[in-house]
Design a protein around this motif. Structure first.
Motif, PDB file in Angstrom:
ATOM      1  N   ASP A  22      23.160 -43.606 -12.912  1.00 26.56           N
ATOM      2  CA  ASP A  22      23.376 -44.214 -14.220  1.00 26.56           C
ATOM      3  C   ASP A  22      22.061 -44.196 -14.975  1.00 26.56           C
ATOM      4  O   ASP A  22      21.117 -43.491 -14.580  1.00 26.56           O
ATOM      5  CB  ASP A  22      23.962 -45.620 -14.098  1.00 26.56           C
ATOM      6  CG  ASP A  22      23.043 -46.589 -13.366  1.00 26.56           C
ATOM      7  OD1 ASP A  22      21.842 -46.269 -13.177  1.00 26.56           O
ATOM      8  OD2 ASP A  22      23.499 -47.682 -12.977  1.00 26.56           O
ATOM      9  N   GLN A  23      21.965 -44.957 -16.047  1.00 27.36           N
ATOM     10  CA  GLN A  23      20.754 -44.936 -16.868  1.00 27.36           C
ATOM     11  C   GLN A  23      19.527 -45.445 -16.127  1.00 27.36           C
ATOM     12  O   GLN A  23      18.385 -45.197 -16.542  1.00 27.36           O
ATOM     13  CB  GLN A  23      20.960 -45.763 -18.148  1.00 27.36           C
ATOM     14  CG  GLN A  23      21.091 -47.259 -17.930  1.00 27.36           C
ATOM     15  CD  GLN A  23      22.508 -47.678 -17.575  1.00 27.36           C
ATOM     16  OE1 GLN A  23      23.345 -46.834 -17.264  1.00 27.36           O
ATOM     17  NE2 GLN A  23      22.771 -48.985 -17.642  1.00 27.36           N
ATOM     18  N   ASN A  24      19.721 -46.126 -15.017  1.00 29.93           N
ATOM     19  CA  ASN A  24      18.599 -46.650 -14.234  1.00 29.93           C
ATOM     20  C   ASN A  24      18.193 -45.761 -13.075  1.00 29.93           C
ATOM     21  O   ASN A  24      17.248 -46.077 -12.348  1.00 29.93           O
ATOM     22  CB  ASN A  24      18.946 -48.045 -13.703  1.00 29.93           C
ATOM     23  CG  ASN A  24      19.144 -49.056 -14.812  1.00 29.93           C
ATOM     24  OD1 ASN A  24      18.390 -49.074 -15.779  1.00 29.93           O
ATOM     25  ND2 ASN A  24      20.181 -49.881 -14.693  1.00 29.93           N
ATOM     26  N   GLU A  30      25.968 -59.479 -14.616  1.00 28.20           N
ATOM     27  CA  GLU A  30      25.292 -59.403 -15.917  1.00 28.20           C
ATOM     28  C   GLU A  30      24.282 -58.276 -15.957  1.00 28.20           C
ATOM     29  O   GLU A  30      24.052 -57.658 -17.012  1.00 28.20           O
ATOM     30  CB  GLU A  30      24.606 -60.737 -16.226  1.00 28.20           C
ATOM     31  CG  GLU A  30      25.563 -61.887 -16.468  1.00 28.20           C
ATOM     32  CD  GLU A  30      24.839 -63.188 -16.710  1.00 28.20           C
ATOM     33  OE1 GLU A  30      23.578 -63.159 -16.775  1.00 28.20           O
ATOM     34  OE2 GLU A  30      25.498 -64.240 -16.830  1.00 28.20           O
ATOM     35  N   GLU A  31      23.638 -57.986 -14.807  1.00 27.50           N
ATOM     36  CA  GLU A  31      22.627 -56.934 -14.746  1.00 27.50           C
ATOM     37  C   GLU A  31      23.241 -55.550 -14.522  1.00 27.50           C
ATOM     38  O   GLU A  31      22.516 -54.556 -14.421  1.00 27.50           O
ATOM     39  CB  GLU A  31      21.637 -57.241 -13.615  1.00 27.50           C
ATOM     40  CG  GLU A  31      20.814 -58.494 -13.857  1.00 27.50           C
ATOM     41  CD  GLU A  31      20.053 -58.931 -12.616  1.00 27.50           C
ATOM     42  OE1 GLU A  31      20.142 -58.231 -11.584  1.00 27.50           O
ATOM     43  OE2 GLU A  31      19.346 -59.968 -12.675  1.00 27.50           O
ATOM     44  N   GLY A  32      24.554 -55.477 -14.466  1.00 18.20           N
ATOM     45  CA  GLY A  32      25.225 -54.193 -14.272  1.00 18.20           C
ATOM     46  C   GLY A  32      25.166 -53.675 -12.856  1.00 18.20           C
ATOM     47  O   GLY A  32      25.308 -52.460 -12.625  1.00 18.20           O
ATOM     48  N   TYR A  46      31.729 -53.594  -5.408  1.00 17.69           N
ATOM     49  CA  TYR A  46      30.575 -53.066  -4.671  1.00 17.69           C
ATOM     50  C   TYR A  46      29.294 -53.459  -5.396  1.00 17.69           C
ATOM     51  O   TYR A  46      29.301 -53.744  -6.601  1.00 17.69           O
ATOM     52  CB  TYR A  46      30.650 -51.539  -4.567  1.00 17.69           C
ATOM     53  CG  TYR A  46      31.693 -51.041  -3.597  1.00 17.69           C
ATOM     54  CD1 TYR A  46      31.339 -50.585  -2.329  1.00 17.69           C
ATOM     55  CD2 TYR A  46      33.037 -51.031  -3.954  1.00 17.69           C
ATOM     56  CE1 TYR A  46      32.293 -50.124  -1.431  1.00 17.69           C
ATOM     57  CE2 TYR A  46      34.014 -50.577  -3.065  1.00 17.69           C
ATOM     58  CZ  TYR A  46      33.626 -50.120  -1.811  1.00 17.69           C
ATOM     59  OH  TYR A  46      34.582 -49.691  -0.926  1.00 17.69           O
ATOM     60  N   VAL A  47      28.193 -53.448  -4.666  1.00 17.55           N
ATOM     61  CA  VAL A  47      26.875 -53.741  -5.232  1.00 17.55           C
ATOM     62  C   VAL A  47      26.067 -52.456  -5.269  1.00 17.55           C
ATOM     63  O   VAL A  47      25.999 -51.722  -4.274  1.00 17.55           O
ATOM     64  CB  VAL A  47      26.122 -54.806  -4.404  1.00 17.55           C
ATOM     65  CG1 VAL A  47      24.774 -55.130  -5.038  1.00 17.55           C
ATOM     66  CG2 VAL A  47      26.964 -56.060  -4.258  1.00 17.55           C
ATOM     67  N   LYS A  48      25.434 -52.181  -6.400  1.00 15.66           N
ATOM     68  CA  LYS A  48      24.570 -51.007  -6.529  1.00 15.66           C
ATOM     69  C   LYS A  48      23.201 -51.264  -5.905  1.00 15.66           C
ATOM     70  O   LYS A  48      22.673 -52.367  -6.003  1.00 15.66           O
ATOM     71  CB  LYS A  48      24.353 -50.655  -8.007  1.00 15.66           C
ATOM     72  CG  LYS A  48      25.582 -50.265  -8.789  1.00 15.66           C
ATOM     73  CD  LYS A  48      25.184 -49.963 -10.228  1.00 15.66           C
ATOM     74  CE  LYS A  48      26.380 -49.585 -11.085  1.00 15.66           C
ATOM     75  NZ  LYS A  48      25.969 -49.274 -12.485  1.00 15.66           N
ATOM     76  N   TYR A  49      22.629 -50.241  -5.289  1.00 12.60           N
ATOM     77  CA  TYR A  49      21.214 -50.289  -4.904  1.00 12.60           C
ATOM     78  C   TYR A  49      20.604 -48.922  -5.150  1.00 12.60           C
ATOM     79  O   TYR A  49      21.214 -47.895  -4.882  1.00 12.60           O
ATOM     80  CB  TYR A  49      21.014 -50.778  -3.470  1.00 12.60           C
ATOM     81  CG  TYR A  49      21.606 -49.928  -2.376  1.00 12.60           C
ATOM     82  CD1 TYR A  49      20.805 -49.074  -1.620  1.00 12.60           C
ATOM     83  CD2 TYR A  49      22.970 -49.971  -2.085  1.00 12.60           C
ATOM     84  CE1 TYR A  49      21.336 -48.294  -0.607  1.00 12.60           C
ATOM     85  CE2 TYR A  49      23.513 -49.197  -1.071  1.00 12.60           C
ATOM     86  CZ  TYR A  49      22.688 -48.359  -0.340  1.00 12.60           C
ATOM     87  OH  TYR A  49      23.221 -47.585   0.657  1.00 12.60           O
ATOM     88  N   TYR A  50      19.395 -48.929  -5.704  1.00  9.80           N
ATOM     89  CA  TYR A  50      18.785 -47.726  -6.261  1.00  9.80           C
ATOM     90  C   TYR A  50      17.769 -47.101  -5.300  1.00  9.80           C
ATOM     91  O   TYR A  50      17.143 -47.788  -4.479  1.00  9.80           O
ATOM     92  CB  TYR A  50      18.113 -48.049  -7.589  1.00  9.80           C
ATOM     93  CG  TYR A  50      19.109 -48.371  -8.679  1.00  9.80           C
ATOM     94  CD1 TYR A  50      19.588 -47.379  -9.529  1.00  9.80           C
ATOM     95  CD2 TYR A  50      19.589 -49.668  -8.847  1.00  9.80           C
ATOM     96  CE1 TYR A  50      20.517 -47.669 -10.526  1.00  9.80           C
ATOM     97  CE2 TYR A  50      20.519 -49.971  -9.834  1.00  9.80           C
ATOM     98  CZ  TYR A  50      20.983 -48.965 -10.668  1.00  9.80           C
ATOM     99  OH  TYR A  50      21.913 -49.251 -11.632  1.00  9.80           O
ATOM    100  N   ALA A  51      17.600 -45.792  -5.445  1.00  9.61           N
ATOM    101  CA  ALA A  51      16.661 -45.056  -4.594  1.00  9.61           C
ATOM    102  C   ALA A  51      15.215 -45.329  -4.986  1.00  9.61           C
ATOM    103  O   ALA A  51      14.334 -45.422  -4.124  1.00  9.61           O
ATOM    104  CB  ALA A  51      16.952 -43.553  -4.661  1.00  9.61           C
TER     105      ALA A  51
END
Length: 352
Positions: free
Chosen positions: A162-164, A223-225, A239-244
């Motif tokens: 996504d954008q992050n 709220e934080e997407g 589900y919960v997102k977690y970033y690389a």
């Protein structure tokens, strides 16, 4: 500089004292509690009787050979530092027994199995050896194990974007141990799905489970997407997102052939380390079984060696530790210092 000039500066611009015990004795005042990471690869007790180390207090047995320098290590070590010692199966258990006495059994962090990259000692009627051991101790409980950069296989798991940035997901419902409602009653509550329906954490077979976090924290994630709803068999599942980006992983006690460590170089065994040393110096030299640069770089990451802190190796051998610290500094602009100790006449035989 040429590789040969770099190698000379590596051993010449730091410390090269004939005797490790004497060197550590000299260092006690100047470097008191300043060394963040100590790595040593002492001669293994192969039964050759070729130990050059002798002093007036110790005999030439392997344990006595090490006991004096290990005791002095505690004086120069940072209270939030570590010591890591390479050995083979011949002495790994006696080494751990010795270190338990000096550093306390409660401070033993791991006995890591490190793949050599090749199998040695394949005599008839005996087992070959494919691993060495790395025995790791902290000096006090102030030390916290640092994380490691993700490897190539780890990055493949982050197959969404996504954008992050690239990310992966895990169920908002707690799985594994302590996943039932009675384990954390305040983490059993309804979430509102995209279709407006209420979703509760229900485990396989229909038992009441729980979410990974309390309601207020889950609301912040929403709220934080960071909450993503996915349909599974016609039902909405959160589900919960977690970033690389910026993510680290916990080190394990098995260091095998690593294809790509990003900031770290591959740990591909002693055979590759021998080739690297030959490429660095332009010829084959008399160092037996030099250690891979990536092994020491990994230790520096695990021990959280900051950009101005000190790494010590008082059995410097081919200079792997210095080489690893130089590479780390080149990668992140750090100014880490290293101290190497080796017998001067040994350098004369292999470098000149």
């Amino acid at each position: 500089k040429t590789a040969y000039e770099i190698r000379l500066s590596l051993v010449g611009s730091e410390m090269c004292i004939r005797d490790s015990f004497q060197a550590l004795s000299v260092m006690q005042a100047r470097y008191r509690e300043q060394v963040k990471c100590i790595y040593i690869d002492p001669p293994y007790n192969t039964g050759d009787g070729d130990f050059a180390y002798k002093d007036q207090y110790q005999d030439s047995s392997w344990l006595s050979f090490l006991s004096g320098v290990l005791e002095l290590s505690g004086g120069v070590a940072s209270r939030n530092g570590i010591i890591a010692i390479s050995t083979d199966s011949t002495e790994v258990n006696r080494l751990a027994f010795l270190c338990d006495g000096f550093f306390d059994r409660a401070n033993r962090l791991a006995q890591v199995s490190v793949a050599k990259g090749t199998t040695t000692g394949q005599d008839a009627g005996a087992f070959g050896s494919s691993i060495d051991y790395l025995t790791v101790y902290r000096f006090t409980d102030k030390f916290k194990v640092g994380g490691l950069p993700l490897e190539a296989d780890d990055i493949l798991r982050f197959d969404r974007e996504d954008q992050n940035g690239k990310y992966s997901v895990l169920q908002l419902r707690k799985t594994g141990n302590a996943d039932r409602r009675e384990d954390r009653p305040n983490m059993y509550y309804a979430r509102v799905a995209p279709d407006g329906g209420e979703v509760f954490p229900i485990g396989p077979g229909g038992y009441e489970s729980r979410w990974r976090a309390g309601k207020s924290t889950a609301d912040e994630w929403l709220e934080e997407g960071l909450i993503e709803w996915i349909q599974r068999d016609g039902a909405w599942v959160p589900y919960v997102k977690y970033y690389a980006e910026g993510r680290l992983k916990r080190p394990s006690d098995l260091w095998d052939n690593v294809e790509d460590d990003f900031l770290l170089e591959s740990i591909e065994g002693n055979k590759k380390a021998t080739r690297d040393l030959k490429a660095c110096l332009g010829r084959t030299v008399g160092f037996k079984n030099p250690k891979p640069i990536g092994l020491v770089k990994r230790l520096c990451n695990i021990s959280n060696v900051a950009s101005t802190e000190v790494v010590l190796d008082y059995f410097a051998g081919s200079g792997t530790t210095g080489h690893a610290v130089i590479n780390l500094n080149r990668e992140d602009g750090g100014q880490r210092k290293f101290i190497l100790v080796e017998m001067g006449d040994y350098f004369d035989t292999v470098l000149l």
